[in-house]
Design a protein around this motif. Structure first.
Motif, PDB file in Angstrom:
ATOM      1  N   TRP A   1       0.826  -1.201   0.000  1.00  0.00           N
ATOM      2  CA  TRP A   1       0.000   0.000   0.000  1.00  0.00           C
ATOM      3  C   TRP A   1       0.868   1.261   0.000  1.00  0.00           C
ATOM      4  CZ3 TRP A   1      -4.684   1.583  -1.199  1.00  0.00           C
ATOM      5  CH2 TRP A   1      -5.011   2.897  -0.874  1.00  0.00           C
TER       6      TRP A   1
ATOM      7  N   PHE B   1      -3.133  24.471  -9.215  1.00  0.00           N
ATOM      8  CA  PHE B   1      -3.910  23.243  -9.031  1.00  0.00           C
ATOM      9  C   PHE B   1      -3.017  22.148  -8.447  1.00  0.00           C
ATOM     10  CE2 PHE B   1      -5.318  19.046 -10.400  1.00  0.00           C
ATOM     11  CZ  PHE B   1      -6.674  19.059 -10.155  1.00  0.00           C
TER      12      PHE B   1
ATOM     13  N   ASP C   1       3.712   9.360 -10.334  1.00  0.00           N
ATOM     14  CA  ASP C   1       3.066   9.462 -11.643  1.00  0.00           C
ATOM     15  C   ASP C   1       2.268  10.764 -11.758  1.00  0.00           C
ATOM     16  OD1 ASP C   1       4.231   7.194 -12.586  1.00  0.00           O
ATOM     17  OD2 ASP C   1       2.461   5.920 -12.456  1.00  0.00           O
ATOM     18  N   THR C   2       1.815  11.300 -10.647  1.00  0.00           N
ATOM     19  CA  THR C   2       1.114  12.577 -10.672  1.00  0.00           C
ATOM     20  C   THR C   2       2.108  13.726 -10.873  1.00  0.00           C
ATOM     21  OG1 THR C   2      -0.547  11.606  -9.228  1.00  0.00           O
ATOM     22  CG2 THR C   2      -0.580  13.999  -9.441  1.00  0.00           C
TER      23      THR C   2
ATOM     24  N   LEU D   1      -8.558   5.604  -0.399  1.00  0.00           N
ATOM     25  CA  LEU D   1      -8.691   5.937  -1.816  1.00  0.00           C
ATOM     26  C   LEU D   1      -7.335   6.220  -2.454  1.00  0.00           C
ATOM     27  CD1 LEU D   1     -11.030   6.432  -3.844  1.00  0.00           C
ATOM     28  CD2 LEU D   1     -10.772   8.881  -3.349  1.00  0.00           C
ATOM     29  N   THR D   2      -7.138   5.699  -3.675  1.00  0.00           N
ATOM     30  CA  THR D   2      -5.944   6.064  -4.433  1.00  0.00           C
ATOM     31  C   THR D   2      -6.268   6.170  -5.916  1.00  0.00           C
ATOM     32  OG1 THR D   2      -3.581   5.604  -4.727  1.00  0.00           O
ATOM     33  CG2 THR D   2      -5.076   3.700  -4.754  1.00  0.00           C
ATOM     34  N   HIS D   3      -5.262   6.470  -6.711  1.00  0.00           N
ATOM     35  CA  HIS D   3      -5.476   6.776  -8.127  1.00  0.00           C
ATOM     36  C   HIS D   3      -4.254   6.370  -8.949  1.00  0.00           C
ATOM     37  CE1 HIS D   3      -3.285  10.883  -7.895  1.00  0.00           C
ATOM     38  NE2 HIS D   3      -2.980  10.187  -6.846  1.00  0.00           N
ATOM     39  N   GLN D   4      -4.254   6.704 -10.214  1.00  0.00           N
ATOM     40  CA  GLN D   4      -3.164   6.449 -11.180  1.00  0.00           C
ATOM     41  C   GLN D   4      -3.190   5.004 -11.691  1.00  0.00           C
ATOM     42  OE1 GLN D   4      -1.335   8.358 -12.850  1.00  0.00           O
ATOM     43  NE2 GLN D   4      -1.109  10.293 -11.743  1.00  0.00           N
TER      44      GLN D   4
ATOM     45  N   ALA E   1       1.827   6.368  -7.003  1.00  0.00           N
ATOM     46  CA  ALA E   1       0.723   7.223  -7.454  1.00  0.00           C
ATOM     47  C   ALA E   1       1.145   8.693  -7.458  1.00  0.00           C
ATOM     48  CB  ALA E   1      -0.508   7.017  -6.574  1.00  0.00           C
TER      49      ALA E   1
ATOM     50  N   LEU F   1      -8.890  13.686  -5.121  1.00  0.00           N
ATOM     51  CA  LEU F   1      -7.457  13.639  -5.427  1.00  0.00           C
ATOM     52  C   LEU F   1      -7.099  14.639  -6.533  1.00  0.00           C
ATOM     53  CD1 LEU F   1      -7.117   9.766  -5.075  1.00  0.00           C
ATOM     54  CD2 LEU F   1      -6.352  11.487  -3.439  1.00  0.00           C
ATOM     55  N   PHE F   2      -6.576  14.188  -7.661  1.00  0.00           N
ATOM     56  CA  PHE F   2      -6.178  15.133  -8.714  1.00  0.00           C
ATOM     57  C   PHE F   2      -7.200  15.183  -9.852  1.00  0.00           C
ATOM     58  CE2 PHE F   2      -2.498  14.610  -6.165  1.00  0.00           C
ATOM     59  CZ  PHE F   2      -1.795  15.801  -6.270  1.00  0.00           C
ATOM     60  N   GLY F   3      -8.402  14.719  -9.547  1.00  0.00           N
ATOM     61  CA  GLY F   3      -9.490  14.859 -10.514  1.00  0.00           C
ATOM     62  C   GLY F   3      -9.491  13.853 -11.641  1.00  0.00           C
TER      63      GLY F   3
ATOM     64  N   ARG G   1      -2.283  21.055  -4.099  1.00  0.00           N
ATOM     65  CA  ARG G   1      -2.545  19.668  -3.690  1.00  0.00           C
ATOM     66  C   ARG G   1      -1.276  18.988  -3.172  1.00  0.00           C
ATOM     67  NH1 ARG G   1      -6.289  21.268  -6.871  1.00  0.00           N
ATOM     68  NH2 ARG G   1      -8.407  20.406  -6.805  1.00  0.00           N
TER      69      ARG G   1
END
Lengths: 204, 204
Positions: free
Chosen positions: A84, A129, A94-95, B61-64, A91, B48-50, A133
């Motif tokens: 995790w 933006f 990559d952002t 919660l996560t993303h990518q 994550a 997060l980053f939308g 964040r």
């Protein structure tokens, strides 16, 4: 193991990796080629997919800045304690790349009028933006990007700042004090400080 | 663990992850929202980053998409045996993403004349550049993208093909028989076949 990192003679996409190597105290050959995109792209024998940086490990060649940074980050133990936490790191990195790609879009625009417009939009919308964040994430994570501790995600971000600022022409973390503190923290780490002092001085 | 994967009601960036979940036999909530980019971007409370996809694991919660695919790939044991093999996997997946981004550039072009020109260039140069190299890599790796065995890099590529082909309007692996064989192999794996049969039928 013998490492050779090949990149243009700028900080750009390689500096984060050079920071991690330096922090880990791992010797690497800092192979630099002239920063001339046209000349590079015209080369017929570019290996793999024609991009830089390249990493050679005991004669085996690989590429992709994020993948290399993760690999060297593992050697430096700059990773999470479980899947995790590593997902968190991946994550956010990559952002950071998403942000860089948006910046690259106006940097590469050739038409001066369009470029000016794209830059204005970038400064007014994209930059705040992402930075607001990022700032909030670092604040909530005890001063780091992920896993509540120093990881290669912090090196990845801080290592790109020189090139970011060179391209945008402003200090992109100005006013974001958690990000500024993180930058200072990373650049004052043993190994990294010495690297910054001794590295070749370049355009950006 | 409880997994919820949120994405548009298309294959797109989520299908590779859905394939890996299905292959691993791990249940996940396949949460789908209407495929309407304008409406999604206008939403004020995007987390997060939308961006999508989003993964919720036991309420966190996560993303990518790449980071999520790597995470689920670990659960499915679709990883390398050491850091070098995982670097190989990571490098080729990020290269698949590079290819996708170049495809996205013409897809998102609004001016019809420029779009036609960008598409022609994509079909004549970018597509064969990447596909010929992917084909060679898969050929030299015993039929897989990395580490000489089935990994999440194979799922990542094959899972995106439906969307790729929908966008480009041609079968992008036509003529590349190693890539075609890999597609057949992945889509005939236990779990994946059943998923493909039962999944919602969508535009792409």
């Amino acid at each position: 193991m013998k490492y050779k990192l090949t990149y243009f003679n700028i900080t750009g996409l390689a500096e984060s990796i050079r920071y991690i190597f330096s922090y880990a105290g791992v010797e690497f050959e800092d192979d630099r080629i002239e920063y001339d995109l046209e000349k590079w792209r015209a080369k017929k024998d570019r290996p793999l997919f024609g991009t830089l940086p390249l990493l050679e490990v005991d004669g085996k060649l690989t590429h992709q800045s994020v993948a290399i940074a993760r690999f060297v980050g593992k050697k430096a133990k700059l990773v999470g304690k479980d899947d995790w936490e590593n997902l968190e790191i991946d994550a956010i990195v990559d952002t950071q790349v998403d942000f860089r790609l948006k910046m690259g879009a106006f940097f590469q625009e050739q038409d001066p009028e369009k470029k000016a417009k794209a830059k204005e939009e970038f400064l007014k919308e994209t930059l705040p933006f992402y930075m607001s964040r990022f700032e909030k994430i670092v604040e909530e994570n005890g001063g780091y990007f992920a896993a509540g501790k120093l990881t290669w995600a912090d090196f990845f971000f801080v290592g790109m700042l020189g090139a970011f600022n060179g391209i945008v022409g402003v200090d992109i973390i100005d006013g974001y004090h958690n990000l500024q503190e993180l930058k200072n923290k990373v650049e004052n780490l043993p190994g990294v400080t010495e690297w910054i002092e001794k590295r070749p001085k370049t355009q950006f």
